[in-house]
Design a protein around this motif. Structure first.
Motif, mmCIF file in Angstrom:
data_model
loop_
_atom_site.group_PDB
_atom_site.id
_atom_site.type_symbol
_atom_site.label_atom_id
_atom_site.label_comp_id
_atom_site.label_asym_id
_atom_site.label_seq_id
_atom_site.Cartn_x
_atom_site.Cartn_y
_atom_site.Cartn_z
ATOM 1 N N PHE A 23 0.825 -1.205 0.000
ATOM 2 C CA PHE A 23 0.000 0.000 0.000
ATOM 3 C C PHE A 23 0.862 1.259 0.000
ATOM 4 C CE2 PHE A 23 -1.616 3.405 2.713
ATOM 5 C CZ PHE A 23 -2.607 3.894 1.867
ATOM 6 N N THR A 24 1.832 1.309 0.921
ATOM 7 C CA THR A 24 2.684 2.489 1.018
ATOM 8 C C THR A 24 3.448 2.708 -0.279
ATOM 9 O OG1 THR A 24 2.927 2.153 3.402
ATOM 10 C CG2 THR A 24 4.507 3.616 2.358
ATOM 11 N N ASP A 25 3.910 1.614 -0.891
ATOM 12 C CA ASP A 25 4.643 1.748 -2.134
ATOM 13 C C ASP A 25 3.737 2.286 -3.244
ATOM 14 O OD1 ASP A 25 7.383 1.093 -3.246
ATOM 15 O OD2 ASP A 25 6.083 0.162 -4.748
ATOM 16 N N VAL A 26 2.493 1.840 -3.278
ATOM 17 C CA VAL A 26 1.569 2.289 -4.316
ATOM 18 C C VAL A 26 1.258 3.773 -4.160
ATOM 19 C CG1 VAL A 26 -0.821 2.122 -5.119
ATOM 20 C CG2 VAL A 26 0.531 0.046 -4.799
ATOM 21 N N VAL A 27 0.918 4.208 -2.947
ATOM 22 C CA VAL A 27 0.474 5.599 -2.768
ATOM 23 C C VAL A 27 1.620 6.599 -2.889
ATOM 24 C CG1 VAL A 27 -1.515 4.959 -1.369
ATOM 25 C CG2 VAL A 27 0.647 5.491 -0.245
ATOM 26 N N THR A 28 2.867 6.129 -2.771
ATOM 27 C CA THR A 28 4.012 7.022 -2.956
ATOM 28 C C THR A 28 4.612 6.894 -4.352
ATOM 29 O OG1 THR A 28 5.513 5.361 -2.039
ATOM 30 C CG2 THR A 28 4.639 7.023 -0.513
ATOM 31 N N LEU A 55 9.687 8.799 0.269
ATOM 32 C CA LEU A 55 8.455 9.456 0.714
ATOM 33 C C LEU A 55 7.652 8.612 1.694
ATOM 34 C CD1 LEU A 55 7.177 10.979 -2.668
ATOM 35 C CD2 LEU A 55 8.353 12.164 -0.803
ATOM 36 N N TYR A 56 8.102 7.399 1.998
ATOM 37 C CA TYR A 56 7.349 6.522 2.900
ATOM 38 C C TYR A 56 7.052 7.203 4.234
ATOM 39 C CZ TYR A 56 7.821 2.079 0.281
ATOM 40 O OH TYR A 56 7.723 1.060 -0.625
ATOM 41 N N GLY A 57 8.094 7.708 4.889
ATOM 42 C CA GLY A 57 7.913 8.304 6.209
ATOM 43 C C GLY A 57 7.058 9.546 6.157
ATOM 44 N N GLU A 58 7.298 10.402 5.167
ATOM 45 C CA GLU A 58 6.523 11.638 5.063
ATOM 46 C C GLU A 58 5.047 11.351 4.840
ATOM 47 O OE1 GLU A 58 6.315 15.735 2.370
ATOM 48 O OE2 GLU A 58 8.041 14.390 2.215
ATOM 49 N N PHE A 59 4.745 10.342 4.012
ATOM 50 C CA PHE A 59 3.340 10.000 3.778
ATOM 51 C C PHE A 59 2.639 9.622 5.080
ATOM 52 C CE2 PHE A 59 0.402 6.396 3.285
ATOM 53 C CZ PHE A 59 -0.684 7.097 2.762
ATOM 54 N N PRO A 117 2.416 17.189 -4.785
ATOM 55 C CA PRO A 117 3.317 17.638 -5.853
ATOM 56 C C PRO A 117 4.643 16.887 -5.924
ATOM 57 C CG PRO A 117 2.352 19.516 -4.720
ATOM 58 C CD PRO A 117 2.025 18.305 -3.903
ATOM 59 N N LYS A 118 4.986 16.155 -4.871
ATOM 60 C CA LYS A 118 6.237 15.394 -4.872
ATOM 61 C C LYS A 118 6.104 14.080 -5.635
ATOM 62 C CE LYS A 118 7.567 17.390 -0.421
ATOM 63 N NZ LYS A 118 7.974 17.148 0.970
ATOM 64 N N LEU A 119 4.865 13.721 -5.975
ATOM 65 C CA LEU A 119 4.598 12.483 -6.695
ATOM 66 C C LEU A 119 4.656 12.706 -8.199
ATOM 67 C CD1 LEU A 119 1.512 11.330 -4.603
ATOM 68 C CD2 LEU A 119 3.872 10.534 -4.338
ATOM 69 N N GLU A 128 -2.637 12.061 -10.256
ATOM 70 C CA GLU A 128 -3.953 11.895 -10.888
ATOM 71 C C GLU A 128 -4.700 10.710 -10.299
ATOM 72 O OE1 GLU A 128 -5.852 11.321 -15.385
ATOM 73 O OE2 GLU A 128 -3.698 11.700 -15.108
ATOM 74 N N TRP A 129 -3.960 9.624 -10.037
ATOM 75 C CA TRP A 129 -4.577 8.443 -9.414
ATOM 76 C C TRP A 129 -5.128 8.790 -8.028
ATOM 77 C CZ3 TRP A 129 -3.077 5.735 -4.959
ATOM 78 C CH2 TRP A 129 -3.696 4.496 -4.762
ATOM 79 N N TRP A 130 -4.385 9.572 -7.264
ATOM 80 C CA TRP A 130 -4.843 10.000 -5.936
ATOM 81 C C TRP A 130 -6.175 10.741 -6.037
ATOM 82 C CZ3 TRP A 130 -3.774 10.241 -0.689
ATOM 83 C CH2 TRP A 130 -2.634 9.562 -0.247
ATOM 84 N N THR A 131 -6.225 11.739 -6.896
ATOM 85 C CA THR A 131 -7.398 12.620 -6.933
ATOM 86 C C THR A 131 -8.591 11.992 -7.644
ATOM 87 O OG1 THR A 131 -6.504 13.701 -8.911
ATOM 88 C CG2 THR A 131 -6.023 14.713 -6.782
#
Length: 254
Positions: free
Chosen positions: A62-67, A73-77, A131-133, A139-142
């Motif tokens: 999950f973490t890998d997908v959303v970052t 970015l794992y920790g920041e997410f 914006p870091k993605l 686009e997938w997030w939104t």
């Protein structure tokens, strides 16, 4: 020899403490020694993922997908959940004898605001992060992830259910302290509060047999609502809601 640590609720954090909490999440989800942790959405990689991705077999899909696969970015997410819950929920740190953070749990208590309740929604926390993605991940997030999560969580956060539910948003233990009782202590701290007032605990969980078995040992039961997600690369994970009645005692984990 048992591990000496303490759990405390924090209502504000310093920049150094937030960085330490982010480091716990990052180390827990990048792989290596892995503890089955709850989360706002966690589970082990499938063999397909291992064959097609240059990632640790114990990394968090999950973490890998959303970052977008950016481990930096794992920790920041996951730190976003800490800052969000400081405003509208409750944050708990587990600390060792040296006051080092070794575990983190973030909760939304009954009647406390969830990002889905606010006018701005989750974007108030995500605005500096998205914006870091890569553009296609943004686009997938939104377009996919946020709308479907709102739909899944909406059933749990309608007013009548929000009055009776503690929602576990995120949970992690530093790898060197896993399976030493830290995760259980972070859950039990809130479970005791829930039991005093007859409130239910909830979380998001993957529809994965191993993860479901672990969550059942903690006392969670799988709800009926499930949503299937596909990443921009086509990786699939399913999410559903887990519920725990306060009278259930955890067993056999941590």
């Amino acid at each position: 020899m048992s591990l000496a640590f303490a759990v405390r609720r924090v209502t504000e954090v310093t920049d150094a403490e937030l960085k330490s909490a982010e480091a716990v999440f990052a180390s827990a989800f990048k792989g290596g020694k892995y503890e089955p942790m709850l989360n706002f959405l966690r589970f082990k990689f499938t063999m397909w993922s291992l064959l097609n991705q240059n990632l640790s077999p114990d990394a968090d899909l999950f973490t890998d997908v959303v970052t977008g696969g950016d481990q930096a970015l794992y920790g920041e997410f996951h730190g976003l959940t800490v800052t969000a819950c400081l405003r509208g929920g409750q944050v708990y740190f587990a600390e060792n004898e040296n006051r080092e953070i070794i575990g983190v749990a973030v909760w939304f208590a009954p009647e406390q605001a969830h990002p889905l309740d606010s006018v701005e929604g989750p974007m108030v926390d995500l605005a500096p992060f998205l914006p870091k993605l890569r553009p296609e991940v943004q686009e997938w997030w939104t377009d996919v992830y946020l709308p479907d999560c709102a739909r899944l969580l909406g059933n749990q956060f309608v007013p009548e259910k929000r009055l009776t539910t503690w929602h576990l948003q995120d949970l992690a233990t530093a790898p060197e302290y896993q399976r030493k009782g830290v995760a259980r202590a972070l859950i039990d701290t809130v479970k005791k509060q829930a039991a005093e007032n007859g409130k239910t605990l909830s979380c998001l969980l993957p529809t994965n047999e191993l993860r479901i078995d672990i969550l059942k040992k903690l006392g969670f039961e799988v709800g009926e609502d499930t949503i299937a997600f596909h990443s921009v690369e086509g990786r699939k994970f399913d999410l559903s809601v887990g519920l725990m009645e306060p009278a259930v005692e955890p067993k056999g984990l941590d």
